[in-house]
Design a protein around this motif. Structure first.
Motif, PDB file in Angstrom:
ATOM      1  N   TYR A  47      16.010  68.390  46.513  1.00  0.00           N
ATOM      2  CA  TYR A  47      14.846  68.666  45.690  1.00  0.00           C
ATOM      3  C   TYR A  47      14.700  67.742  44.489  1.00  0.00           C
ATOM      4  O   TYR A  47      14.526  68.190  43.378  1.00  0.00           O
ATOM      5  CB  TYR A  47      14.823  70.132  45.261  1.00  0.00           C
ATOM      6  N   VAL A  48      14.778  66.445  44.725  1.00  0.00           N
ATOM      7  CA  VAL A  48      14.346  65.493  43.714  1.00  0.00           C
ATOM      8  C   VAL A  48      12.871  65.232  43.978  1.00  0.00           C
ATOM      9  O   VAL A  48      12.390  65.384  45.096  1.00  0.00           O
ATOM     10  CB  VAL A  48      15.157  64.172  43.767  1.00  0.00           C
ATOM     11  N   THR A  49      12.139  64.865  42.964  1.00  0.00           N
ATOM     12  CA  THR A  49      10.704  64.655  43.145  1.00  0.00           C
ATOM     13  C   THR A  49      10.385  63.166  43.177  1.00  0.00           C
ATOM     14  O   THR A  49      11.079  62.365  42.537  1.00  0.00           O
ATOM     15  CB  THR A  49       9.907  65.328  42.009  1.00  0.00           C
ATOM     16  N   ALA A  50       9.347  62.818  43.913  1.00  0.00           N
ATOM     17  CA  ALA A  50       8.915  61.421  44.004  1.00  0.00           C
ATOM     18  C   ALA A  50       8.515  60.934  42.613  1.00  0.00           C
ATOM     19  O   ALA A  50       7.856  61.631  41.854  1.00  0.00           O
ATOM     20  CB  ALA A  50       7.749  61.304  44.972  1.00  0.00           C
ATOM     21  N   GLY A  51       8.946  59.731  42.268  1.00  0.00           N
ATOM     22  CA  GLY A  51       8.642  59.146  40.970  1.00  0.00           C
ATOM     23  C   GLY A  51       9.605  59.520  39.859  1.00  0.00           C
ATOM     24  O   GLY A  51       9.513  58.992  38.754  1.00  0.00           O
ATOM     25  N   SER A  52      10.538  60.427  40.109  1.00  0.00           N
ATOM     26  CA  SER A  52      11.475  60.844  39.058  1.00  0.00           C
ATOM     27  C   SER A  52      12.632  59.852  38.939  1.00  0.00           C
ATOM     28  O   SER A  52      12.955  59.124  39.870  1.00  0.00           O
ATOM     29  CB  SER A  52      12.016  62.244  39.347  1.00  0.00           C
ATOM     30  N   THR A  77      13.242  57.862  56.935  1.00  0.00           N
ATOM     31  CA  THR A  77      11.936  58.432  57.245  1.00  0.00           C
ATOM     32  C   THR A  77      12.153  59.851  57.752  1.00  0.00           C
ATOM     33  O   THR A  77      13.010  60.068  58.600  1.00  0.00           O
ATOM     34  CB  THR A  77      11.235  57.598  58.330  1.00  0.00           C
ATOM     35  N   PRO A  78      11.412  60.832  57.238  1.00  0.00           N
ATOM     36  CA  PRO A  78      11.598  62.204  57.707  1.00  0.00           C
ATOM     37  C   PRO A  78      11.356  62.320  59.211  1.00  0.00           C
ATOM     38  O   PRO A  78      10.411  61.753  59.747  1.00  0.00           O
ATOM     39  CB  PRO A  78      10.546  63.003  56.938  1.00  0.00           C
ATOM     40  N   GLY A  79      12.259  63.001  59.892  1.00  0.00           N
ATOM     41  CA  GLY A  79      12.127  63.236  61.322  1.00  0.00           C
ATOM     42  C   GLY A  79      12.670  62.131  62.199  1.00  0.00           C
ATOM     43  O   GLY A  79      12.788  62.291  63.404  1.00  0.00           O
ATOM     44  N   ALA A  80      13.018  60.978  61.622  1.00  0.00           N
ATOM     45  CA  ALA A  80      13.553  59.880  62.428  1.00  0.00           C
ATOM     46  C   ALA A  80      15.028  60.134  62.717  1.00  0.00           C
ATOM     47  O   ALA A  80      15.769  60.614  61.864  1.00  0.00           O
ATOM     48  CB  ALA A  80      13.394  58.556  61.699  1.00  0.00           C
ATOM     49  N   VAL A  81      15.436  59.798  63.930  1.00  0.00           N
ATOM     50  CA  VAL A  81      16.831  59.960  64.314  1.00  0.00           C
ATOM     51  C   VAL A  81      17.522  58.608  64.176  1.00  0.00           C
ATOM     52  O   VAL A  81      17.192  57.658  64.880  1.00  0.00           O
ATOM     53  CB  VAL A  81      16.949  60.477  65.771  1.00  0.00           C
ATOM     54  N   SER A 118       6.072  56.750  46.654  1.00  0.00           N
ATOM     55  CA  SER A 118       5.555  56.908  48.014  1.00  0.00           C
ATOM     56  C   SER A 118       6.455  57.763  48.906  1.00  0.00           C
ATOM     57  O   SER A 118       6.125  57.984  50.071  1.00  0.00           O
ATOM     58  CB  SER A 118       5.387  55.529  48.655  1.00  0.00           C
ATOM     59  N   ALA A 119       7.572  58.255  48.385  1.00  0.00           N
ATOM     60  CA  ALA A 119       8.496  59.060  49.197  1.00  0.00           C
ATOM     61  C   ALA A 119       7.863  60.395  49.555  1.00  0.00           C
ATOM     62  O   ALA A 119       7.418  61.135  48.684  1.00  0.00           O
ATOM     63  CB  ALA A 119       9.802  59.280  48.454  1.00  0.00           C
ATOM     64  N   ARG A 120       7.817  60.668  50.865  1.00  0.00           N
ATOM     65  CA  ARG A 120       7.240  61.917  51.337  1.00  0.00           C
ATOM     66  C   ARG A 120       8.263  63.046  51.239  1.00  0.00           C
ATOM     67  O   ARG A 120       9.454  62.823  51.068  1.00  0.00           O
ATOM     68  CB  ARG A 120       6.779  61.765  52.777  1.00  0.00           C
ATOM     69  N   SER A 121       7.790  64.242  51.412  1.00  0.00           N
ATOM     70  CA  SER A 121       8.660  65.419  51.392  1.00  0.00           C
ATOM     71  C   SER A 121       9.701  65.319  52.508  1.00  0.00           C
ATOM     72  O   SER A 121       9.403  64.861  53.612  1.00  0.00           O
ATOM     73  CB  SER A 121       7.810  66.669  51.565  1.00  0.00           C
ATOM     74  N   LEU A 122      10.910  65.761  52.222  1.00  0.00           N
ATOM     75  CA  LEU A 122      12.074  65.755  53.119  1.00  0.00           C
ATOM     76  C   LEU A 122      12.604  64.359  53.434  1.00  0.00           C
ATOM     77  O   LEU A 122      13.392  64.187  54.354  1.00  0.00           O
ATOM     78  CB  LEU A 122      11.788  66.521  54.407  1.00  0.00           C
ATOM     79  N   THR A 123      12.193  63.349  52.669  1.00  0.00           N
ATOM     80  CA  THR A 123      12.766  62.014  52.811  1.00  0.00           C
ATOM     81  C   THR A 123      14.168  62.035  52.227  1.00  0.00           C
ATOM     82  O   THR A 123      14.390  62.554  51.136  1.00  0.00           O
ATOM     83  CB  THR A 123      11.912  60.968  52.062  1.00  0.00           C
ATOM     84  N   SER A 124      15.127  61.479  52.965  1.00  0.00           N
ATOM     85  CA  SER A 124      16.509  61.388  52.479  1.00  0.00           C
ATOM     86  C   SER A 124      16.763  59.984  51.946  1.00  0.00           C
ATOM     87  O   SER A 124      16.405  58.996  52.585  1.00  0.00           O
ATOM     88  CB  SER A 124      17.500  61.669  53.596  1.00  0.00           C
ATOM     89  N   LYS A 150      23.737  61.608  48.980  1.00  0.00           N
ATOM     90  CA  LYS A 150      22.310  61.479  49.284  1.00  0.00           C
ATOM     91  C   LYS A 150      21.470  62.393  48.412  1.00  0.00           C
ATOM     92  O   LYS A 150      21.953  63.367  47.847  1.00  0.00           O
ATOM     93  CB  LYS A 150      22.034  61.722  50.753  1.00  0.00           C
ATOM     94  N   MET A 151      20.184  62.030  48.340  1.00  0.00           N
ATOM     95  CA  MET A 151      19.177  62.824  47.647  1.00  0.00           C
ATOM     96  C   MET A 151      18.069  63.134  48.634  1.00  0.00           C
ATOM     97  O   MET A 151      17.725  62.289  49.457  1.00  0.00           O
ATOM     98  CB  MET A 151      18.594  62.038  46.467  1.00  0.00           C
ATOM     99  N   VAL A 152      17.518  64.333  48.564  1.00  0.00           N
ATOM    100  CA  VAL A 152      16.436  64.742  49.459  1.00  0.00           C
ATOM    101  C   VAL A 152      15.198  65.039  48.596  1.00  0.00           C
ATOM    102  O   VAL A 152      15.270  65.814  47.648  1.00  0.00           O
ATOM    103  CB  VAL A 152      16.827  65.995  50.276  1.00  0.00           C
ATOM    104  N   VAL A 153      14.090  64.417  48.957  1.00  0.00           N
ATOM    105  CA  VAL A 153      12.839  64.594  48.208  1.00  0.00           C
ATOM    106  C   VAL A 153      12.179  65.887  48.653  1.00  0.00           C
ATOM    107  O   VAL A 153      12.109  66.194  49.834  1.00  0.00           O
ATOM    108  CB  VAL A 153      11.889  63.391  48.460  1.00  0.00           C
ATOM    109  N   ARG A 154      11.682  66.652  47.694  1.00  0.00           N
ATOM    110  CA  ARG A 154      10.992  67.897  48.066  1.00  0.00           C
ATOM    111  C   ARG A 154       9.527  67.675  48.255  1.00  0.00           C
ATOM    112  O   ARG A 154       8.908  66.780  47.868  1.00  0.00           O
ATOM    113  CB  ARG A 154      11.241  69.014  47.071  1.00  0.00           C
TER     114      ARG A 154
END
Length: 154
Positions: A47-52, A77-81, A118-124, A150-154
């Protein structure tokens, strides 16, 4: 006779307990690993925020002089394996053995990382911290240490 034996047994048991307890290490005893991530205080920051701006502090401690310390990162990228992370971007790279008279076995990096707008939600955002040390007179081998967080964007 039984009273003396019982008193001696209890005294020795208490003494043994205190000796064993005094030898145990706690987290407050200082660094027990070559690479210690101080900030963030968890290896998975959610739960880090984009731009922080996220403060980062990493402590390096070895029994031999440090040659270099670095931190690379990769934005998933969220969802990428992904099975093999390459860590193409550099947060810091510090060469510490350029002046032989100033070789040191301790180094602390203090800085920050700005989460992209530009980081979308759930981007690691994965970080890979590495250390190379050598020149210990008792062991001439070069050693490498590695730690990830790691950090995960909310």
């Amino acid at each position: 006779m039984r009273k003396i034996f019982l008193t001696a047994f209890v005294s020795l048991s208490v003494l043994a307990f205190f000796l064993i307890h005094s030898c145990s290490k706690s987290i407050d005893d200082g660094s027990t690993q070559p690479i210690t991530v101080i900030k963030p205080d968890s290896l998975i920051v959610t739960y880090v925020t984009a731009g922080s701006v996220q403060p980062i502090s990493i402590q390096f401690v070895t029994d031999r002089p440090i040659i270099w310390a670095k931190c690379m990162y990769e934005i998933d990228t969220p969802g990428a394996v992904v099975s093999n992370y390459t860590y193409p971007d550099t947060l810091f790279y510090k060469i510490l053995d350029t002046i032989p008279s100033q070789l040191n076995n301790k180094y602390t990096y203090t800085g920050s990382y700005t989460v992209p707008d530009s980081a979308r939600s759930l981007t690691s955002i994965r970080f890979d911290v590495k250390l190379k040390a050598a020149l210990n007179p008792s062991s001439p081998d070069t050693v490498y240490y590695d730690k990830q967080f790691k950090m995960v964007v909310r």
